[in-house]
Design an enzyme around this catalytic site. Sequence first.
Site, mmCIF file in Angstrom:
data_model
loop_
_atom_site.group_PDB
_atom_site.id
_atom_site.type_symbol
_atom_site.label_atom_id
_atom_site.label_comp_id
_atom_site.label_asym_id
_atom_site.label_seq_id
_atom_site.Cartn_x
_atom_site.Cartn_y
_atom_site.Cartn_z
ATOM 1 N N ASP A 84 0.882 -1.159 0.000
ATOM 2 C CA ASP A 84 0.000 0.000 0.000
ATOM 3 C C ASP A 84 0.923 1.212 0.000
ATOM 4 O O ASP A 84 1.575 1.506 1.004
ATOM 5 C CB ASP A 84 -0.892 -0.004 1.235
ATOM 6 C CG ASP A 84 -1.745 1.257 1.362
ATOM 7 O OD1 ASP A 84 -1.602 2.177 0.521
ATOM 8 O OD2 ASP A 84 -2.538 1.339 2.323
ATOM 9 N N LYS A 134 2.036 13.680 -14.943
ATOM 10 C CA LYS A 134 0.960 14.669 -15.001
ATOM 11 C C LYS A 134 -0.386 13.968 -14.874
ATOM 12 O O LYS A 134 -0.476 12.752 -15.161
ATOM 13 C CB LYS A 134 1.050 15.482 -16.292
ATOM 14 C CG LYS A 134 0.901 14.658 -17.592
ATOM 15 C CD LYS A 134 -0.539 14.505 -18.017
ATOM 16 C CE LYS A 134 -0.702 13.654 -19.249
ATOM 17 N NZ LYS A 134 -2.090 13.351 -19.590
ATOM 18 N N HIS A 164 6.179 13.958 -20.976
ATOM 19 C CA HIS A 164 7.041 13.259 -21.928
ATOM 20 C C HIS A 164 7.099 13.951 -23.284
ATOM 21 O O HIS A 164 8.003 13.688 -24.084
ATOM 22 C CB HIS A 164 6.590 11.795 -22.088
ATOM 23 C CG HIS A 164 5.326 11.620 -22.858
ATOM 24 N ND1 HIS A 164 4.082 11.697 -22.282
ATOM 25 C CD2 HIS A 164 5.105 11.368 -24.173
ATOM 26 C CE1 HIS A 164 3.147 11.491 -23.186
ATOM 27 N NE2 HIS A 164 3.737 11.293 -24.343
ATOM 28 N N GLU A 202 -6.898 12.742 -32.397
ATOM 29 C CA GLU A 202 -6.637 11.306 -32.453
ATOM 30 C C GLU A 202 -7.824 10.547 -33.020
ATOM 31 O O GLU A 202 -8.984 10.893 -32.760
ATOM 32 C CB GLU A 202 -6.361 10.752 -31.051
ATOM 33 C CG GLU A 202 -5.169 11.340 -30.338
ATOM 34 C CD GLU A 202 -4.983 10.712 -28.967
ATOM 35 O OE1 GLU A 202 -4.108 9.840 -28.839
ATOM 36 O OE2 GLU A 202 -5.715 11.091 -28.044
ATOM 37 N N HIS A 226 0.391 19.085 -21.787
ATOM 38 C CA HIS A 226 1.146 18.885 -23.021
ATOM 39 C C HIS A 226 1.077 20.098 -23.953
ATOM 40 O O HIS A 226 2.096 20.596 -24.432
ATOM 41 C CB HIS A 226 0.617 17.667 -23.774
ATOM 42 C CG HIS A 226 0.782 16.374 -23.044
ATOM 43 N ND1 HIS A 226 1.901 16.054 -22.306
ATOM 44 C CD2 HIS A 226 -0.031 15.291 -22.956
ATOM 45 C CE1 HIS A 226 1.773 14.846 -21.799
ATOM 46 N NE2 HIS A 226 0.605 14.363 -22.177
ATOM 47 N N LYS A 326 -10.664 13.205 -29.293
ATOM 48 C CA LYS A 326 -10.582 11.758 -29.480
ATOM 49 C C LYS A 326 -11.649 11.292 -30.460
ATOM 50 O O LYS A 326 -12.666 11.960 -30.656
ATOM 51 C CB LYS A 326 -10.761 11.036 -28.138
ATOM 52 C CG LYS A 326 -9.528 11.107 -27.236
ATOM 53 C CD LYS A 326 -9.683 10.178 -26.043
ATOM 54 C CE LYS A 326 -8.377 10.058 -25.286
ATOM 55 N NZ LYS A 326 -7.306 9.424 -26.095
#
Length: 476
Positions: A84, A134, A164, A202, A226, A326
Site C-alpha cells: 500500500d 501529469k 514526456h 486522435e 502537453h 478523441k
Amino acid sequence: MINRLAIFGATGDLTARYLLPALAALQAAGHLGNQMQVTGASREDWDTERYREWIAAQLDRHGGPCPSGAKEAIAASARYLRADVTDPDDVAAAIAGDGPVAVYLALPPALFPGVVTALHEAGLPTGSRIVLEKPFGEDLAGAQELNRLLADLVPEQAVFRVDHFLAMTTVQNVLGSRLANRVLEPIWNSVHIAEVEIIWDETLALEGRAGYYDHVGALKDMLQNHLLQLLCLVAMEPPITLGERDLRDRKVDVLRSVRFLTEHDVVHRTRRARYLPGRIGDRDIPAYVDEEGVNPQRRTETFAEVELELDSWRWAGTTFRLRSGKALKEDRKEVAVRFRSVPHLPFGHSGEALPNVLRFALEPEGLTLDLTGTGAHAHEFVPLTLTARTEPQGLPAYGRLLLDVLTGNPALFIRGDEAEGAWRVVEPVLSAWERDLVPLEEYPAGSQGPPPRRGDGDGRRREGMLDDQAATPDDI
C-alpha cells in the site's frame, strides 16, 4: 548517477508500455551498467518471480527491437513488493537499500499527496529524487498543496514532474528551428504570424482508459499540460542557455503572459464536446457515454478547444489555438505556425497566394513549410511544399527522461511554479464549464469534430481543418 529505481504502480499500463521499454533501451545503450536495481511496488499479490515473468512478457509485447539481452537484464534486476504505497511501513520497505533512490509515482494523481506524505514519514535517503506523472494536482489549489508537500520532502531540484512531450525530438525542434536559423527568428512575432495552432487530434477513442479519463477529460489530459508546454516553446523568448534555470524561467514567463480569460472569453473562445456512435476505418465506435466505465453524469468532454492571447511585446495580436479530441476522422498532431498574407501582389497573376504555414508534425515526426511560387505557366501562382523528415531519436522519450532522472538533469521537467502557472491558465475554463456556461456539444465518432458555430464569423477555426484534413460536406 542513482542506480536504484522504485516504481510505485509497478504493474500498471504506464510501467508496461513506457517505463520498462525505456529501461531496456537504456540498458541496451550502455547507460545503466550492472548495478541497476529496480523495485516494483503495487497491490497485486505477487512475488518477485511472478513479477519478473510479467516484466518479460511486457517487454516482449512493448519492447520493440531492443536486444533480448537488455530485456533479460532488466527483468533480472527487479524485485517485487506487495504494498500500500500510502502506508509508511510499506513505503519504507520499498525504498530500503544503500544510497539514494529515484521513486517513480506511476499512479493516479489523486494518490500523490498520500504517497508523498508516506515517503516523508518513511524517511527518504539523502540525495533521492521523486518523479511524478501529469497532471500535477487536480486544480490550482491541489497543485499548490502538492508542491508544499514536495518541498517538505526534497529540494525542488530533486522533483521531476514528467511531461514526456518535452523529450520528443520534434517538440525540441520547435525551439531548435527558431533559434538556430536566422531566417526564422526575426519574423517570429505578431507582425508576421497571425495564429499558431497546437493540435493533438486522435482517431483513438477511449481504449479502456475510463478509470482515468472519465475523471479528467480532454482539457486536463492534454491542454493543461502537453499543449501548454508546446505553447511555451513556441512563444518563449530565447533563453541564454538550455540549462534548467534559463529554459524553465522563460517558459514561466510565457504562462504569466497569457491573458486571463473572463467568463465572456470562455463562452466565446472555448469549446467542449464528446463523441457519439460512429465508425473509424473498420471499427464501430460506441458513444462515449456507452463506453465501459464511463459515468454520463460527469459530462466529461472528449474534445476541447481554447483560444489564447499573450500580453507581450512579441505576441500582441497573435491567436494561439489549442485543441485536442478523441475518436476523430484522422490523426492530426502538429504545431502549425500560420504567417500573415503578403501586403501586396503584382497584378496579372492568377491563382491565390496562400499564407505561409510552418508545420512541426509531432507524430510521426516531420517538418513542412507551405509556400507559394510560380507554376508552369507565367503569371500563375501555385502552392509549393518543402518537407524534411526528422531522424528518429536514439532513445525513446521515456528513456531520455529516465536517464535525466537518474543523472539529475531536470531541464526537461516541469518546475513547481510552472505547474501552478499552467493551472492558472485553465482555471477560468474549468470553472465556467463546471457551471455549464459553455454547452457540451456532440460529434459523431469518425467526423472532424463538432460543427462550426453558426454566425460566429470565425472562418479560421474551420479553415485549418478543411485545408489540412480534406473534410467532405458530410463531415461538416
